[in-house]
Design an enzyme around this catalytic site. Structure first.
Site, short mmCIF file in Angstrom:
data_model
loop_
_atom_site.label_atom_id
_atom_site.label_comp_id
_atom_site.label_asym_id
_atom_site.label_seq_id
_atom_site.Cartn_x
_atom_site.Cartn_y
_atom_site.Cartn_z
N CYS A 410 0.58 18.15 2.17
CA CYS A 410 1.37 17.20 2.95
C CYS A 410 0.91 17.15 4.41
CB CYS A 410 2.86 17.53 2.87
SG CYS A 410 3.65 16.78 1.43
N LYS A 413 -0.82 13.84 5.33
CA LYS A 413 -0.12 12.56 5.37
C LYS A 413 -0.38 11.85 6.70
CE LYS A 413 4.06 12.26 3.72
NZ LYS A 413 5.49 12.48 3.42
N ASP A 442 14.63 6.04 1.27
CA ASP A 442 15.14 7.35 0.85
C ASP A 442 13.99 8.09 0.19
OD1 ASP A 442 16.99 9.45 -0.04
OD2 ASP A 442 18.53 7.94 0.38
N ASP A 443 14.29 9.21 -0.48
CA ASP A 443 13.23 9.98 -1.13
C ASP A 443 12.56 9.19 -2.24
OD1 ASP A 443 13.58 12.14 0.51
OD2 ASP A 443 14.92 13.20 -0.84
N ASP A 483 -3.06 -6.87 -14.58
CA ASP A 483 -2.61 -6.35 -15.87
C ASP A 483 -1.29 -6.98 -16.29
OD1 ASP A 483 -4.79 -4.66 -16.22
OD2 ASP A 483 -3.85 -3.01 -15.15
N ASP A 627 -7.31 -8.85 -18.56
CA ASP A 627 -7.97 -9.23 -17.31
C ASP A 627 -9.34 -8.57 -17.26
OD1 ASP A 627 -6.67 -6.76 -17.00
OD2 ASP A 627 -6.61 -6.96 -14.83
#
Length: 752
Positions: A410, A413, A442-443, A483, A627
């Site tokens: 992390c 990020k 939110d999460d 797709d 496709d």
């Protein structure tokens, strides 16, 4: 801003003397920019299009600059952004303007009824349209040119030479073509009397009617009126008078001269903003009154490049001193030219050959030789280490961190503040089924599945292959949605995953904002709501989406209206909605070996949505669909034929190809996935014969955001193709047929 003669010189200079940490972005409306010195020769028919145009897209690829094909609409100097039509602003630290000039057509009716020669970047389309009108015009034809300077005279004679030759070749009377040249002053007012006399004699010999001291007061359809009140009939009117800066410059707050050109110090820096530079026709130097001539734009290139480099390093700028006299070589249309410099003038066919040699040598400096790069670059590339860039203390800290050891997990990020600022300007289409999304982060997002619907999930992710993050974002989103369209699903929601190279926060934010703006534009148009995502640092720019679509469920919980890869029926016709060749083209582009118009045409194809095509295919009874993407035509055809239990016969000669794709594979410029895709040869019944064909590499060429590949009942095929063409899928065509699988044979056969 602008791909003029000065800026191509800047691109070359920065390639020869690179400054690590400095990114050059060239913004221009066209991928190919004409060299004004050779334009009359092109009009006369002595040169081809490529001989007189510099390929900006290819030049940028070779010099490491970013190329953005877009129209500039303004400059926000407070925010330090360039405003573009139809896309987000582009950030800058320094900006240089070399956009050329636009016609000052204040004369009544001129804008509606006259053809402007400038800006020369758009002259190609206007000239071809004029050629077509002349070719179709019956009987006598009168062409009027307004402007008696060197540009007007040279263009008049070049046009006359070309059009007379065209009429003679068609068996028509060349004498039925009449030219009138109007000038508000005397002929060639900035040149000496000897040169003026020579051209007056040439024009008279060619039968051109010259009207000196005759300004035009009004233009109407089929005629024009002089200030003296006389009317002259004219089937075509060309405007070659003095031009000025674009109207958008008037809203920038920059100091402009009466013709709306940017007023400059001797350093080519705006007198009102030290971050703004300019050159060429759009420039107006305070201490020198320069004619709007290409020679000055060319000569400004080197001092402009040096001062841009000095400015980013915080070094004192150096003044540009234009020459007091310059050599003008003015052609007469027929490979004959007149030289003019101060009081000196001479002429001859040898002067035209001299001019031709000079012009070709100039163009050679910006000619990209594929993998060999820019002409002359190897010998000139060595340079002393540059001085440090001028950055704020905070930016210096960010820049040092960007090249230091970067964390994983992390810790990799993108920073929260950078991410927040990058996303805050995005408008995401609202969706009542999104209970928690970007408007209330939110999460995780929470999405309701509507009653009677089932979810269709897909995911795609790839690294950038084009340097424009906005266009890359458009293509990445379009590719991911493919797709869903192929299966007949209605796009519903999407989450994004983005990788951005580390750097100064403002630049990371700008790249992320541009990329996501392009993606969200495509998602919104498809009715797909972005509900969240994840971003992280990486060596290369990359973007992907997990997309969700909806399909109907019947009362028994069974899917309805879903198109699968299997389902082909004997007798079906195989249709492809978009042309192929993106893999080879962008392999070539990565080596600076693809022309700009090839690249831009391929990008235009990739940003075209498959949504309307999917509806049309379903409406015409498509039995199977997918496709066309990474596995190439053979790979995806096999994926349809095997579950259908059918054999597909592909017509090698019917394949729709992007411009330049055939040239790229013939030069051996192939995608890195080509060899893996080529292993699909075992699924081709007549593989040895197919692989011997020159187009075999295109059958296994991986496609990005390719078209839909669908089988349609033969009775519906013609109507389906007509409907696709009407919707803008102009390359859509039948590329094969479906038949029962012969015992012991492979799923694909290639016909020639």
């Amino acid at each position: 801003m602008g791909g003029g003669h000065s800026h191509v010189g800047v691109l070359r200079y920065f390639a020869m003397h690179p400054l690590p940490g400095v990114r050059i972005t060239l913004i221009c409306t066209d991928a190919h920019t004409p060299y004004s010195g050779m334009l009359p020769g092109y009009v006369a028919g002595h040169y081809t299009y490529d001989e007189v145009h510099i390929d900006l897209c290819r030049l940028c690829a070779a010099t490491g600059a970013r190329f953005i094909q877009a129209e500039v609409t303004g400059l926000n100097r407070d925010a330090r952004t360039v405003q573009l039509r139809g896309r987000p602003d582009v950030d800058y630290d320094l900006v240089s303007i070399n956009t050329g000039s636009t016609p000052q057509m204040q004369v009544v009716g001129a804008a509606a009824h006259a053809v402007p020669v400038k800006p020369i970047t758009g002259f190609q389309q206007r000239w071809l349209a004029l050629l077509a009108r002349v070719e179709q015009h019956p009987g006598s034809l009168t062409i009027a040119l307004v402007g008696g300077g060197a540009g007007g005279v040279e263009l008049c004679l070049a046009m006359q030479y070309r059009l007379r030759a065209m009429l003679q070749a068609a068996g028509r009377d060349a004498e039925a073509l009449q030219f009138h040249l109007f000038t508000s002053e005397e002929l060639l007012p900035t040149h000496n009397s000897g040169v003026r006399t020579r051209f007056a004699r040439v024009l008279a010999q060619r039968g051109v009617h010259v009207h000196q001291h005759t300004p035009i007061a009004e233009v109407q359809a089929g005629r024009l009126r002089t200030a003296q009140g006389s009317w002259f009939a004219a089937d075509e009117v060309l405007w070659v008078t003095q031009a000025g800066g674009g109207t958008w410059l008037q809203d920038t707050g920059l100091a402009l001269d009466p013709r709306h050109c940017i007023r400059l110090h001797d350093t080519l820096q705006s007198i009102s903003d030290p971050r703004v530079f300019a050159a060429g026709d759009v420039a107006a130097m305070e201490n020198f009154a320069l004619e709007k001539a290409g020679v000055f734009a060319v000569r400004m290139g080197m001092p402009l490049a040096r001062n841009l480099q000095r400015a980013v390093q915080g070094l004192p700028l150096q003044p540009y001193r234009p020459q007091r006299r310059w050599l003008a070589l003015i052609s007469t249309g027929d490979k004959y030219a007149v030289a003019s410099r101060g009081a000196i003038g001479f002429a001859g066919a040898w002067v035209w050959r001299w001019k031709d040699w000079i012009d070709r040598r100039f163009m050679q400096r910006f000619s990209v030789q594929g993998a060999d790069g820019l002409a002359g670059m190897p010998a000139l590339a060595a340079a002393a280490p540059p001085a440090p860039l001028q950055l704020s203390a905070e930016e210096s800290q960010q820049a040092q961190a960007a090249v230091a050891m970067r964390c994983g997990g992390c810790g990799a990020k993108v920073g929260a503040s950078v991410l927040s600022r990058a996303l805050q300007s995005l408008w995401v289409a609202p969706n009542p089924d999104v209970l928690l999304g970007l408007d209330s982060p939110d999460d995780a997002a929470v999405v309701r599945v509507p009653p009677g619907k089932a979810l269709v999930h897909s995911v795609d992710f790839f690294r950038a292959f084009v340097d424009d993050p906005f266009v890359f974002g458009q293509i990445a989103a379009n590719h991911a949605l493919g797709d869903l369209f192929a299966m007949g699903a209605q796009p519903h929601t999407a989450t994004a995953i983005a990788t951005v190279p580390p750097g100064v926060d403002r630049q990371v934010e700008a790249t992320l904002r541009q990329m996501m703006a392009g993606a969200v534009q495509v998602l919104n148009a498809a009715g797909c709501t972005l509900i969240g995502g994840h971003s992280g640092e990486g060596a290369e720019l990359a973007l992907g989406f997990a997309v969700n679509g909806l399909v109907d469920m019947d009362a028994h919980g069974q899917m309805t209206g879903v198109l699968r890869k299997g389902g082909m029926q004997p007798g079906d016709v195989l249709l492809l909605t978009k042309p192929m060749g993106t893999g080879a083209l962008f392999a070539a582009h990565g080596r600076a070996a693809a022309t700009g118009r090839w690249v831009q045409a391929a990008l235009a194809s990739m940003v075209q949505s498959n949504q309307a095509a999917a509806h049309t295919l379903r409406a015409h009874g498509a039995t199977a669909c997918t496709d066309l993407t990474g596995f190439g035509l053979v790979g995806h055809t096999v994926e349809m034929a095997r579950p259908s239990g059918m054999q597909v016969v592909l017509d090698m000669n019917a394949l729709p190809l992007l411009d330049g794709a055939r040239d790229c594979v013939q030069q051996g410029l192939l995608s890195s996935l080509h060899s893996a895709n080529a292993r699909q040869q075992h699924a081709v019944q007549n593989a040895s014969e197919a692989m011997a064909h020159a187009h075999w590499p295109l059958l296994v060429d991986p496609q990005t955001a390719g078209g839909l590949l669908a089988s349609v009942p033969a009775a519906q095929a013609a109507a389906c193709m007509a409907a696709l063409h009407a919707q803008g899928y102009t390359a859509a065509c039948a590329i094969g047929r479906v038949q029962a699988l012969p015992a012991g044979e492979a799923s694909v056969r290639v016909a020639f």
